[in-house]
Design an enzyme around this catalytic site. Sequence first.
Site, PDB file in Angstrom:
ATOM      1  N   PHE A   1       0.861  -1.179   0.000  1.00 27.16           N
ATOM      2  CA  PHE A   1       0.000   0.000   0.000  1.00 27.16           C
ATOM      3  C   PHE A   1       0.899   1.231   0.000  1.00 27.16           C
ATOM      4  O   PHE A   1       1.888   1.276   0.737  1.00 27.16           O
ATOM      5  CB  PHE A   1      -0.909  -0.013   1.231  1.00 27.16           C
ATOM      6  CG  PHE A   1      -1.969   1.049   1.215  1.00 27.16           C
ATOM      7  CD1 PHE A   1      -3.092   0.906   0.424  1.00 27.16           C
ATOM      8  CD2 PHE A   1      -1.835   2.193   1.978  1.00 27.16           C
ATOM      9  CE1 PHE A   1      -4.078   1.892   0.392  1.00 27.16           C
ATOM     10  CE2 PHE A   1      -2.802   3.182   1.955  1.00 27.16           C
ATOM     11  CZ  PHE A   1      -3.929   3.041   1.163  1.00 27.16           C
TER      12      PHE A   1
ATOM     13  N   ASP B   1       2.752  -5.790   8.039  1.00 29.93           N
ATOM     14  CA  ASP B   1       1.511  -5.031   7.977  1.00 29.93           C
ATOM     15  C   ASP B   1       0.372  -6.036   7.807  1.00 29.93           C
ATOM     16  O   ASP B   1       0.320  -6.760   6.816  1.00 29.93           O
ATOM     17  CB  ASP B   1       1.560  -4.057   6.798  1.00 29.93           C
ATOM     18  CG  ASP B   1       0.323  -3.167   6.697  1.00 29.93           C
ATOM     19  OD1 ASP B   1      -0.770  -3.626   7.061  1.00 29.93           O
ATOM     20  OD2 ASP B   1       0.449  -2.021   6.226  1.00 29.93           O
TER      21      ASP B   1
ATOM     22  N   TYR C   1     -10.390  -1.113  11.068  1.00 35.99           N
ATOM     23  CA  TYR C   1     -11.668  -0.749  10.452  1.00 35.99           C
ATOM     24  C   TYR C   1     -12.051  -1.652   9.292  1.00 35.99           C
ATOM     25  O   TYR C   1     -13.101  -1.451   8.680  1.00 35.99           O
ATOM     26  CB  TYR C   1     -11.671   0.714  10.005  1.00 35.99           C
ATOM     27  CG  TYR C   1     -10.450   1.159   9.226  1.00 35.99           C
ATOM     28  CD1 TYR C   1     -10.303   0.847   7.878  1.00 35.99           C
ATOM     29  CD2 TYR C   1      -9.454   1.894   9.838  1.00 35.99           C
ATOM     30  CE1 TYR C   1      -9.198   1.253   7.168  1.00 35.99           C
ATOM     31  CE2 TYR C   1      -8.335   2.318   9.141  1.00 35.99           C
ATOM     32  CZ  TYR C   1      -8.202   1.999   7.803  1.00 35.99           C
ATOM     33  OH  TYR C   1      -7.104   2.401   7.100  1.00 35.99           O
ATOM     34  N   LYS C   2     -11.239  -2.642   8.965  1.00 37.87           N
ATOM     35  CA  LYS C   2     -11.579  -3.565   7.888  1.00 37.87           C
ATOM     36  C   LYS C   2     -12.273  -4.801   8.483  1.00 37.87           C
ATOM     37  O   LYS C   2     -13.419  -4.734   8.898  1.00 37.87           O
ATOM     38  CB  LYS C   2     -10.328  -3.927   7.097  1.00 37.87           C
ATOM     39  CG  LYS C   2      -9.630  -2.719   6.452  1.00 37.87           C
ATOM     40  CD  LYS C   2      -8.428  -3.148   5.653  1.00 37.87           C
ATOM     41  CE  LYS C   2      -7.600  -1.952   5.184  1.00 37.87           C
ATOM     42  NZ  LYS C   2      -8.297  -1.059   4.265  1.00 37.87           N
TER      43      LYS C   2
ATOM     44  N   ARG D   1     -12.534  -5.164  -6.895  1.00 42.48           N
ATOM     45  CA  ARG D   1     -12.214  -5.904  -5.662  1.00 42.48           C
ATOM     46  C   ARG D   1     -13.506  -6.283  -4.939  1.00 42.48           C
ATOM     47  O   ARG D   1     -14.401  -5.458  -4.767  1.00 42.48           O
ATOM     48  CB  ARG D   1     -11.359  -5.064  -4.717  1.00 42.48           C
ATOM     49  CG  ARG D   1      -9.954  -4.817  -5.154  1.00 42.48           C
ATOM     50  CD  ARG D   1      -9.081  -4.353  -3.981  1.00 42.48           C
ATOM     51  NE  ARG D   1      -9.764  -3.400  -3.117  1.00 42.48           N
ATOM     52  CZ  ARG D   1      -9.281  -2.988  -1.953  1.00 42.48           C
ATOM     53  NH1 ARG D   1      -8.146  -3.443  -1.493  1.00 42.48           N
ATOM     54  NH2 ARG D   1      -9.946  -2.096  -1.229  1.00 42.48           N
TER      55      ARG D   1
END
Length: 408
Positions: free
Chosen positions: A136, A205, A230-231, A379
């Site tokens: 990312f 990560d 938050y995922k 996605r």
Amino acid sequence: MSELVLRAQKLDAADELAPLRSRFVLDTAAGDAADAAGVVYLDGNSLGALPAHVPGRVEDVVRRQWGELRIRSWDESGWWTAPERIGDRIAPLVGAAPGQIVVGDSTSVNVFKALVAAVRMAGDDRDEILVDATTFPTDGYIAESAARMTGRTLRALTPSQVPSALSGRTAAVLLNHVDYRSGRLHDLPALTAAIHASGALAVWDLCHSAGALPVGLDEHGVDLAVGCTYKYLNGGPGSPAYLYVRRDLQDRFDSPLPGWNSHAEPFGMSPSYAPAPGALRGRVGTPDILSMLALEAALEVWDGVPVSSVRAKSLALTDFFLECVAAYTEPGRVASVTPEPHGERGSQIALRCPDAGEVMKRLIARGVVGDFRHPDILRFGFTPLYVGFGDAERAARVLGEVLGEVLG
């Protein structure tokens, strides 16, 4: 009724995790443009759904703990100990024993803390940092800044290139467990072992793996790890991230952001810094209490839920989705960039197709919510706590219809 619809119904009926769906706030209708069946939410790999009990808990935090108790809540409501208490709730989801995770700050800030601390622990004779070239973007930005600040050279490599690039020069390696774009799962045990064999430290990560599959931080000897909440952990937009520091490294963890909250005597207001013991060294400033306690409430949905069961359902869901996509779309319309082998797959499916941006807009208008990644990636994130096999079948069916509209 098609054979795939019937299979989805049978799979949902046999799903031991299916009752967890009721713990979340999910759409029952999607507006005039959407199918009557409502919304299929396949974007939990970007923002998890709201656990149904969280609004009431947040109201209590705001009205009673803040509104009535005010400053007393730092002690009486447990605000002060929230970062490590919530860290201990996350710990079993990533395979860590208590006392090694502290919650607070953003993922970016925690990447910076972890990577700089890793370089400092590695020693002055190691002058190179390796970073995942497919990471990312923010992780790459942070790694470049950390390299400049510590006087190290930065090399960007794909994870598969890392083992052959390791040497006595390597101080630390920053890698993603699951690639955010493709959904590829990287081999954390093997890569960590290779990094350790070179004498370097491994920083992982976990943003796209925690809450979706077993991680095994303690089992595999990971040095430091960071992740968002938050995922797949459903902590809410901007909910605080976390930092893992392996227990035997904690007395050497030298944070580049020493703050009063990580001081051994935080209320002593000493002009000189003395770090607190343990994972508390990862704290910096005053905790973001409202979002932190919303996260704590959200994590309750995990009570009694084995991560192994979540992983099994994730793989079954993504297998079934791919089968449905093959059945409902014309050959050559889409191509999966997510690896087929289970050992290389996270909990999302990424499909490449022409006009992907327009395709996703139409999917969302039809009540199938995924996301688009430039230039041509669709996605679809599968969160096993609330996504079912019927969702997977419907998403693939609508995708086939939309592709026919857009591509002709």
